[in-house]
Design a protein around this motif. Structure first.
Motif, short mmCIF file in Angstrom:
data_model
loop_
_atom_site.label_atom_id
_atom_site.label_comp_id
_atom_site.label_asym_id
_atom_site.label_seq_id
_atom_site.Cartn_x
_atom_site.Cartn_y
_atom_site.Cartn_z
N VAL A 397 35.03 35.10 22.32
CA VAL A 397 34.82 36.39 21.65
C VAL A 397 33.47 36.99 22.01
O VAL A 397 32.65 36.36 22.69
CB VAL A 397 34.93 36.24 20.11
CG1 VAL A 397 36.32 35.74 19.72
CG2 VAL A 397 33.84 35.34 19.55
N GLY A 398 33.27 38.23 21.55
CA GLY A 398 31.98 38.89 21.76
C GLY A 398 31.90 39.63 23.08
O GLY A 398 30.81 40.02 23.50
N LEU A 399 33.03 39.83 23.76
CA LEU A 399 33.01 40.51 25.06
C LEU A 399 33.17 42.01 24.89
O LEU A 399 33.87 42.47 23.98
CB LEU A 399 34.15 40.00 25.94
CG LEU A 399 34.11 38.55 26.41
CD1 LEU A 399 35.27 38.27 27.35
CD2 LEU A 399 32.78 38.23 27.08
N PRO A 400 32.56 42.79 25.79
CA PRO A 400 32.83 44.24 25.76
C PRO A 400 34.27 44.50 26.20
O PRO A 400 34.86 43.69 26.94
CB PRO A 400 31.83 44.81 26.77
CG PRO A 400 31.12 43.66 27.39
CD PRO A 400 31.60 42.39 26.80
N GLU A 401 34.79 45.62 25.74
CA GLU A 401 36.16 46.03 26.08
C GLU A 401 36.39 45.95 27.61
O GLU A 401 35.56 46.43 28.38
CB GLU A 401 36.31 47.50 25.61
CG GLU A 401 37.71 48.05 25.62
CD GLU A 401 38.57 47.51 24.47
OE1 GLU A 401 38.11 47.58 23.31
OE2 GLU A 401 39.68 47.03 24.77
N GLY A 402 37.45 45.32 28.02
CA GLY A 402 37.83 45.31 29.44
C GLY A 402 37.21 44.19 30.27
O GLY A 402 37.63 43.90 31.39
N ARG A 403 36.18 43.52 29.70
CA ARG A 403 35.48 42.46 30.47
C ARG A 403 36.43 41.29 30.78
O ARG A 403 36.37 40.69 31.85
CB ARG A 403 34.26 41.98 29.68
CG ARG A 403 33.40 40.95 30.38
CD ARG A 403 32.61 41.54 31.54
NE ARG A 403 31.73 40.56 32.15
CZ ARG A 403 31.77 40.23 33.43
NH1 ARG A 403 32.63 40.80 34.25
NH2 ARG A 403 30.93 39.33 33.92
N ASP A 404 37.30 40.95 29.82
CA ASP A 404 38.22 39.83 30.05
C ASP A 404 39.10 40.09 31.27
O ASP A 404 39.30 39.21 32.10
CB ASP A 404 39.08 39.58 28.80
CG ASP A 404 39.87 40.80 28.36
OD1 ASP A 404 39.26 41.89 28.26
OD2 ASP A 404 41.08 40.71 28.15
N GLU A 405 39.56 41.33 31.41
CA GLU A 405 40.44 41.66 32.55
C GLU A 405 39.66 41.55 33.87
O GLU A 405 40.17 41.03 34.86
CB GLU A 405 41.00 43.09 32.40
CG GLU A 405 42.03 43.23 31.28
CD GLU A 405 43.27 42.35 31.51
OE1 GLU A 405 43.58 42.05 32.68
OE2 GLU A 405 43.90 41.96 30.51
N GLU A 406 38.41 42.04 33.83
CA GLU A 406 37.58 41.96 35.04
C GLU A 406 37.40 40.52 35.50
O GLU A 406 37.55 40.20 36.68
CB GLU A 406 36.17 42.48 34.72
CG GLU A 406 35.96 43.97 34.90
CD GLU A 406 34.60 44.36 34.33
OE1 GLU A 406 34.52 45.46 33.79
OE2 GLU A 406 33.62 43.55 34.39
N LYS A 408 39.19 37.91 34.69
CA LYS A 408 40.49 37.31 35.04
C LYS A 408 40.89 37.70 36.47
O LYS A 408 41.46 36.88 37.21
CB LYS A 408 41.56 37.78 34.04
CG LYS A 408 42.80 36.94 34.12
CD LYS A 408 43.77 37.28 33.05
CE LYS A 408 45.05 36.49 33.32
NZ LYS A 408 46.15 36.96 32.56
N ALA A 409 40.55 38.93 36.85
CA ALA A 409 40.90 39.39 38.20
C ALA A 409 40.13 38.56 39.24
O ALA A 409 40.59 38.35 40.36
CB ALA A 409 40.57 40.87 38.34
#
Ligand code: F6P
Ligand code: MG
Length: 430
Positions: A397-406, A408-409
């Motif tokens: 948790v605590g990530l900015p919006e969209g960082r997880d997708e970045e 993961k890519a």
């Protein structure tokens, strides 16, 4: 607040599923194999004949492996350890809540996994002669021995740093951040994620720091340092995770904090019995210090001596509490372990090491990646705290919006391969 559901192997897309399906059975099989393979060595450590007890531990672990694989229900514990009734009450309450007894592929992953380690301990508790036996002892000792080279490197660096900061206190912030990062990445080396296979740090822990820098997804080290410098901190706590190189990295960090004058006492928290393969018990801690004393290296033998002294003069205090191995997350500590909670309230900063501590801080719930760390703690705040964790499970948790997708890519397995980390603090002004 409506809480998200817990992670569970019922979700085939979670890391819980392959963990229960494959990783836990491998860990159990490895216990049985290791004990069988080393039976003569084990027997030779005892005055009395332990053949029957050894057979019984091996049998219990094989049986437990079958229970996991065939999704049996969690049966009550039958030994006489002082936490047995707590566990059985937990199982009873979960049965009432879920309408049937907890089982491996249906219930909360966190507690089923913890239950597995407690069941392994049950097989040892039932012995008369082998009551203190550690089924993971051999693996932990090997992981320490395999890490002698990085141990020497990091301790040499610590010795030199101590000298430099004595002459120039302005070097403290950079050195603080370095030892904090060594401590973070030390968490890569646990033997649970690797299924008990070799996962020791072998290369220089300092050389890898630059390469791993972009993999620190949240880095609150400045906030933590400012906090420590802005008040006259006395006590820092480190909730330890794994033995081997991670413990060495924790002790070097603890030594640094003291020598830089950032606090005067460090409380180190260890597990009451063998846990998640490589977690530190008091026995591992003592063994590690003893082994350091036998290594012929200027920095290592220096710290072996200094650290023995630290334990004697109580600038280091090693504490063991059953709470760390009970079926509770940390939001329940104040209720179920009030003494521990009150003790932690006296801390100026608590460092929680590792993946399991992170899961327990967050309740192992399926929080959206953008939820704030503080929200996920659900009121747990005995003192300012900071988690140093490499990611080996689905919750982050605590990530900015969209960082997880970045991320993961860039790396498909980013959540579970231990190559990504967080230094995440929660500091409230009381
Ligand atoms: O078996 C899974 C797990 O709980 C993971 O979440 C993690 O890999 C490991 O066990 C424990 O990791 P750590 O030693 O960092 O707490
Ligand atoms: Mg661990």
């Amino acid at each position: 607040m409506d809480l998200p559901p817990p992670l569970s192997a019922a979700d085939k897309n979670s890391f819980a599923y392959p963990t229960i399906k494959e990783r836990l059975p491998v860990i159990l099989a490895k216990i049985a194999d290791t004990l069988y393979r080393t039976r003569d060595k084990i027997k030779s450590q005892y005055q009395e004949d332990v053949s029957e007890e050894l057979k019984s531990i091996i049998g219990s672990c094989s049986k437990l492996r079958n229970e996991v694989q065939t999704n049996k229900v969690a049966v009550p514990l039958q030994d006489s350890r002082n936490d047995t009734q707590v566990w059985n009450r937990y199982l009873q309450a979960a049965t009432e809540r879920e309408g049937s007894p907890p089982s491996w592929f249906k219930s909360a992953w966190l507690y089923m996994e913890c239950y597995m380690y407690r069941r392994i301990q049950e097989s040892v508790e039932k012995c008369n002669i082998m009551k203190e036996f550690d089924v993971f002892g051999e693996q932990k000792e090997k992981s320490f021995t395999d890490s002698v080279y990085p141990t020497e490197i990091v301790m040499m660096h610590l010795l030199e740093t101590q000298q430099k900061i004595k002459e120039n206190a302005e070097l403290v912030p950079e050195a603080f951040k370095l030892f904090l990062k060594v401590c973070l990445w030390g968490n890569k080396c646990d033997l649970s994620i690797s299924g008990g296979e070799d996962n020791a740090q072998k290369s220089s822990p300092l050389e890898q720091l630059g390469k791993l820098e972009p993999n620190i997804l949240i880095n609150d080290s400045n906030v933590v340092l400012n906090h420590l410098c802005s008040r006259n901190c006395k006590r820092i706590d480190i909730v330890l995770d794994n033995a081997g190189f991670e413990l060495i990295s924790d002790l070097c960090f603890a030594e640094f904090l003291l020598s830089a004058g950032l606090c005067s006492t460090i409380y180190l928290h260890a597990k009451a019995f063998p846990w998640f393969v490589s977690d530190v018990t008091k026995k591992d801690f003592d063994w590690t210090l003893q082994m350091l004393g036998q290594i012929n290296h200027i920095a290592v033998s220096n710290f072996a001596q200094v650290w023995k002294e630290r334990l004697n003069n109580s600038s280091w205090i090693l504490q063991v509490d059953d709470f760390w191995t009970l079926p509770y997350d940390y939001s329940q500590m104040e209720t179920y372990a009030p003494d521990l909670y009150q003790s932690l309230q006296k801390s100026d900063m608590i460092f929680f090491k590792g993946d399991l501590n992170y899961r327990k801080l967050l309740g192992d719930l399926r929080w959206p990646f953008t939820t704030s760390f503080e929200t996920c703690l659900r009121g747990f705040y005995p003192a300012p705290l900071c988690v140093l964790r490499t990611s080996k499970s689905d919750v982050l948790v605590g990530l900015p919006e969209g960082r997880d997708e970045e991320v993961k890519a860039q790396d498909e397995d980013w959540l579970v391969n231990g190559n990504w980390g967080v230094i995440n603090a929660c500091l409230k002004t009381k």
